[in-house]
Each structure stands twice: as structure tokens, then as C-alpha cells.
Scaffold this active site. Structure first.
Site, PDB file in Angstrom:
ATOM      1  CG  ASP A   1     -12.951  -6.352   4.679  1.00  0.00           C
ATOM      2  OD1 ASP A   1     -12.588  -5.470   5.492  1.00  0.00           O
ATOM      3  OD2 ASP A   1     -13.516  -6.089   3.598  1.00  0.00           O
TER       4      ASP A   1
ATOM      5  CE  LYS B   1       2.080 -17.457   1.327  1.00  0.00           C
ATOM      6  NZ  LYS B   1       1.317 -18.665   1.632  1.00  0.00           N
TER       7      LYS B   1
ATOM      8  CG  ASP C   1      -1.283 -19.618   3.526  1.00  0.00           C
ATOM      9  OD1 ASP C   1      -0.468 -19.056   4.272  1.00  0.00           O
ATOM     10  OD2 ASP C   1      -0.967 -20.564   2.788  1.00  0.00           O
TER      11      ASP C   1
ATOM     12  CE1 TYR D   1      -2.724  -3.265   0.344  1.00  0.00           C
ATOM     13  CE2 TYR D   1      -4.211  -1.927   1.617  1.00  0.00           C
ATOM     14  CZ  TYR D   1      -3.933  -3.096   0.944  1.00  0.00           C
ATOM     15  OH  TYR D   1      -4.872  -4.085   0.867  1.00  0.00           O
TER      16      TYR D   1
ATOM     17  CG  ASP E   1      -7.402  -4.066   3.211  1.00  0.00           C
ATOM     18  OD1 ASP E   1      -8.493  -3.927   3.802  1.00  0.00           O
ATOM     19  OD2 ASP E   1      -7.149  -3.528   2.119  1.00  0.00           O
TER      20      ASP E   1
END
Ligand code: NAD
Length: 516
Positions: free
Chosen positions: A269, A208, A241, A161, A265
Site C-alpha cells: 500500500d 522482521k 521497518d 493471515y 500488505d
């Protein structure tokens, strides 16, 4: 004045203040008149003005003494020519108040200027995005029987970002993922500060790092360094994940999750979905000098202007703002009224009412119902945080280059646009470097090594990474020779960018290609 010192000052004069609960009780007994808090309201786009109006009414009725400055931001400001939808007057007012309640701001998808949301976060170094997800009473979800009470602490200004993107060829786009040690350490500190303030016992770092060993790996290492300084709070690491999978399987197992910007992000959600959806999820954007509170959801253009929007997420965000501003009594009063309203299920907006099979109410009617419940208490309401959240304080700073790191150059990666195949490219590159102090070490395509050797099954883009090793590794790259090499490459290919291959304390500061 920093946010923390402003808040300390607020504590001196406010009704309750920033303090452990015991001190709050004492402060409540004090006869001081509660001070007024200054805050900027950005109603924003779409449903923003409707939910902001509803929330401000509830705050006033709940006794929150706030001097509001209402400012323009988002699509309407953008249309008037303000860069990124943020007029300079708005930025000035925000800097003065240090506290913002923000409605959603629209961003064009794949087009247009920079996101006003992202720009605001970066402009004020709001590096910590705190997104609680807690089971709410009366909200019908597949997880309604599960004891979900977690917080995602998302790094808010770095990572993909940072918005540094380049078209490498007409058909190949690149986005740089920037992770800094200082930024990662700051968000890890914020995650442990959240755990302490909320009386939570575990912080899970989600990364990750198994794939992006340098960027996400740096985040993980910085987290672990910070975690070691909090021996009383448990910490662990989970690949992002797997964390997504575990969140769906057993969300009650999580407490505080600390993660990078894009991971956070997406995950936040997901956690919002677990407890009833975006209409119910608040967030705080925190920095050392500023705090901005908002709903996780966007401007919901599909329901804007229809009186259907659920103001709960923005109200929960406003409650977080009241607590951060030391207005603990009004925060508690309003939170209980909201919980009573959700529990009893009268006058809920459609997103909450429909799954219950009850008649939907308008945004306005829902706000009226919350107001009518002020003064009532709900057993389902969680205990207030144990103490205020204080983040790393201090002036804006530039992190100095670490003089302790021993560095040398191993070579250079030159990325080129080339329409032929790897064998042809390799022979051109070798000829170009023949009398220069560079050896062609490897060519990769989309991260896969394609030279030396062959990869008959792979598709190729017209974008190649050409890795040259310095023949005599030394402190500095031979820049004149590099310029000669690039100029020769330009005769048969178009170079797009160049990366220095640095050794840091004897370890490569660059990744190897898949298959290398
Ligand atoms: P959205 O969150 O606006 O809407 C997604 C769905 O959720 C829609 O069906 C919407 O009706 C519903 N919804 C959202 N909030 C609701 C509420 N309070 N009550 C009831 N239903 C609600 O997501 P989107 O459609 O992807 O984005 C629309 C715009 O908002 C885009 O321009 C996007 O960039 C922007 N956006 C802004 C923010 C922000 O300001 N922080 C966050 C996300 C998206």
C-alpha cells in the site's frame, strides 16, 4: 491441468503466447487465429461493478478475445447466505477457468465471517501476490520526478493471515503467526521468477527476523537458500521497518521486494501511494494452478455508484492477466492507450484530475478516452516483460515431516489465566509440580520474564506463560505427568493453551522471554 500447462497450451494457439520477445515477434507473423481465453469476472462490491464494466469495454475494444463468465461474490453473495461471500458455483467456475479478474470484495472490520479475498487466495493456493509500483505519466505525486519501478512479491496465504485467533482470557487475544519453510521457499522462488520475467537484477528480502527470530527468521533462511540458486540475480536482506523508511527516502533504489504476508500488505500500500495511490495499483494473485488479478484498492463505499471511480488499477491488473494468458499483443495495445491517456490528461477521473487542476471526468468517460486512444503509442510506456511468469508447477502437496531433524523435548509452556501476581502464581505452580518430573523454569507476562526476579515497573495482564523444564530431558514428554500437572493447575488458575518445547538438532525450537 496446472496453470502453467494450460498456459503452454494457450501459447500454441494464441496470437502471441508465453515466450521470450523474439518468439513473440515470430508468433505475431503466424496466421493462426488468436484463441479465446476463458476468464471469470467477479464484479464484486461497491465500485466493483462500475470499474469492471469500464475495464471489460476497454478489453473488448482493445481486441482481447476473452470468454467471460460473470459470477457472484462478496457482500451480495454473503447476504444470500454463501459462506465467506463465495457461492460454490463461483468457486466451481473459477476452478474451470483458472483465470479471474476480480473486483473488490467487502469484509467487515473486526466482525462477521472470513474475508472472501483471503478465502479465495487460500482456496486456490494463490500463494504469490505480485504488486508492481511504477511511475505513471501525468500522475501528480510528491515522487513524480523519481524513477520508481519496483515489484512487491508478497506471501499470500500464511503468516498472521492464516487467521488462527483465540481469546485467551476475556481481555487477551492471540493470533498465531504461521510461517512454513515450504511456503517461504515458494514465495522466494516466485520473487526470482518475477525478476527473471521482468529482466530485473535484484531481489530484496524484507523481514522482521531481528525480533521474530523463529518465524520471520525461517522466512529469511528459506529466502537465502533459494537466492543461492540464482547466482545471476543479486539479493540482499533488509529489516522491514528500515525498508519502509528507505522506500520513502529512495524508492528508486528498489527492484523486487520479497516479504511475508502482513509486511507485504502494508508495504505494497505504501508503494502504491508512492506512484499515485490505490486507484492506480494493480496486483496478481498467482499459484501453480490458478491466477487471479485485481486492483489493490477496496470497494470504496464512499464513492460507489457515483461514477467517480478510477478503473486504472483494475485495467492494469487486466493487462497483467492478458500477459499471463499469452495475449501479449492486446496487452501492449491497451497499455499504450492507457499511458497516452494519462500523459495527455484528458478525461481523467477526479483522483487523477484534481491534483492536475483539470476537470474531472466520469469512470465511463475515462474508459471512452482510453478506447479512443487505442492504436496510439506512448514513449513513457515500459517495455513489455521479457518472458512470461512461470511459477512452481505441480499438484497440491503436503510437505512431509523432515525425518532428518533430530528432536527431543525440553519441557512445556503452559499459558494460564490468573488474577494474582507472579510470586503467588510461582508458589502455586511449584507446589503443583513438586512430585512431578517438571521444574518451574520461568514465568513471563506479555513476553517479559517476571519470575524468577521482579519487574516492579511493568504492567501485567491476567495471562501468564509458565515454562516448565523436563527434569530428565527425553525423547517424549511424560504426557501422564503433564495431564496431572494441568489438572492440579486448574485448581488455582485456568489454562488456555499448551506448547511443547522441542529441541531440533540440538537447538531450541522456542523463543526465550525478554529478560530471560
Ligand atoms: P478502499 O480502498 O475501498 O478506499 C480507500 C480510499 O481510496 C477511499 O477514499 C476510496 O474512495 C479511495 N479509492 C479506492 N479505490 C478507488 C478508485 N478506484 N478510484 C478512486 N478512489 C478510490 O479501502 P477501505 O475503505 O478501507 O475498504 C472498503 C472495503 O473494501 C472494506 O470492506 C475492505 O475490507 C474492502 N477491501 C477489499 C479489498 C479487495 O477486494 N482486495 C482490498 C482492500 C479493501
Amino acid at each position: 491441468m496446472t496453470l502453467n500447462s494450460a498456459l503452454d497450451q494457450a501459447y500454441d494457439t494464441s496470437d502471441t503466447g508465453f515466450a521470450p520477445i523474439a518468439d513473440v515477434a515470430q508468433a505475431r507473423r503466424s496466421r493462426k487465429t488468436p484463441s479465446r481465453m476463458k476468464a471469470v469476472a467477479l464484479p464484486g462490491d461497491g465500485i466493483g461493478p462500475e470499474i469492471m464494466e469500464a475495464v471489460q469495454r476497454i478489453l473488448i475494444a482493445g481486441g482481447a478475445r476473452i470468454d467471460w463468465t460473470v459470477c457472484d461474490a462478496g457482500a451480495s453473495a454473503d447476504a444470500k447466505g454463501a459462506a465467506s461471500g463465495l457461492p460454490s458455483e463461483t468457486l466451481d467456475e473459477i476452478a474451470k477457468a483458472g483465470m479471474v479478474l476480480k473486483g473488490p470484495l467487502e469484509t467487515g472490520v473486526g466482525t462477521g465471517g472470513k474475508s472472501a479475498n483471503v478465502t479465495l487466495r487460500k482456496h486456490f493456493e494463490l500463494y504469490a501476490n505480485v504488486r508492481p509500483a511504477r511511475r505513471l505519466p501525468g500522475i501528480i505525486t510528491p515522487y513524480m520526478d523519481r524513477d520508481i519501478d519496483l515489484v512487491v512479491v508478497r506471501e499470500n496465504v500464511e503468516d498472521l493471515y492464516a487467521g488462527i485467533e483465540h481469546m485467551q482470557t476475556p481481555d487477551v487475544a492471540q493470533c498465531l503467526k504461521l510461517i512454513t519453510r515450504a511456503g517461504s521457499a515458494k514465495i522466494a522462488e516466485a520473487a526470482f521468477a518475477v525478476a527473471k520475467a521482468d529482466g530485473r537484477s535484484r531481489v530484496t528480502c524484507a523481514s522482521k527476523a531481528n525480533i521474530m527470530k523463529l518465524s520471520e527468521g525461517l522466512f529469511k533462511t528459506a529466502f537465502e537458500d533459494v537466492a543461492a540458486t540464482y547466482p545471476d540475480i543479486a539479493s540482499d536482506h533488509m529489516i522491514i521497518d528500515n525498508l519502509a523508511h528507505r522506500l520513502v527516502m529512495s524508492p528508486e533504489d528498489f527492484d523486487v521486494i520479497c516479504t511475508t504476508n502482513m509486511n507485504g500488505d502494508i508495504i505494497s500500500d505504501l508503494t502504491a501511494g508512492l506512484v499515485g495511490g490505490l486507484g492506480l495499483a494493480p496486483s496478481a494473485n498467482l499459484g501453480a494452478r490458478m491466477a487471479m488479478f485485481e486492483a489493490v484498492h477496496g470497494s470504496a463505499p464512499d464513492i460507489a455508484g457515483k461514477g467517480l471511480a478510477n478503473p486504472t488499477a483494475l485495467l492494469l491488473a487486466a493487462i497483467m492477466m492478458l500477459r499471463q494468458g499469452g495475449k501479449l499483443a492486446s496487452a501492449e495495445r491497451i497499455e499504450h492507450a492507457l499511458y497516452v491517456t494519462l500523459e495527455e490528461g484528458e478525461d481523467l477521473t477526479a483522483d487523477m484530475a484534481t491534483p492536475r487542476g483539470s476537470k474531472p471526468a466520469s469512470t465511463e468517460a475515462f474508459a471512452d478516452r482510453v478506447i479512443s486512444n487505442l492504436g496510439r503509442r506512448s514513449q513513457a510506456c515500459p517495455p513489455a516483460p521479457k518472458s512470461s511468469l512461470k511459477l512452481h508447477d505441480g499438484p497440491a502437496q503436503t510437505t512431509a515431516v523432515s525425518a532428518k531433524t533430530d528432536r527431543s523435548d525440553a519441557g512445556v509452556d503452559i499459558f494460564v489465566e490468573f488474577g494474582g501476581g507472579p510470586a503467588e502464581l510461582a508458589s502455586c505452580l511449584k507446589a503443583a509440580a513438586a512430585d512431578l518430573p517438571f521444574t518451574l523454569a520461568m514465568i513471563s507476562n506479555r513476553g517479559l520474564k517476571v519470575y524468577p526476579g521482579t519487574v516492579p515497573m511493568a504492567d501485567f495482564a491476567d495471562h501468564w506463560r509458565c515454562r516448565f523444564a523436563s527434569r530428565a530431558p527425553q525423547d517424549d514428554l511424560p504426557e501422564q505427568d503433564l495431564a496431572t500437572l494441568m489438572s492440579r493447575i486448574s485448581n488455582f488458575a485456568r489454562w488456555c493453551h499448551v506448547e511443547r518445547l522441542q529441541m531440533m538438532d540440538g537447538a531450541p525450537g522456542f523463543s526465550v522471554a525478554q529478560g530471560q
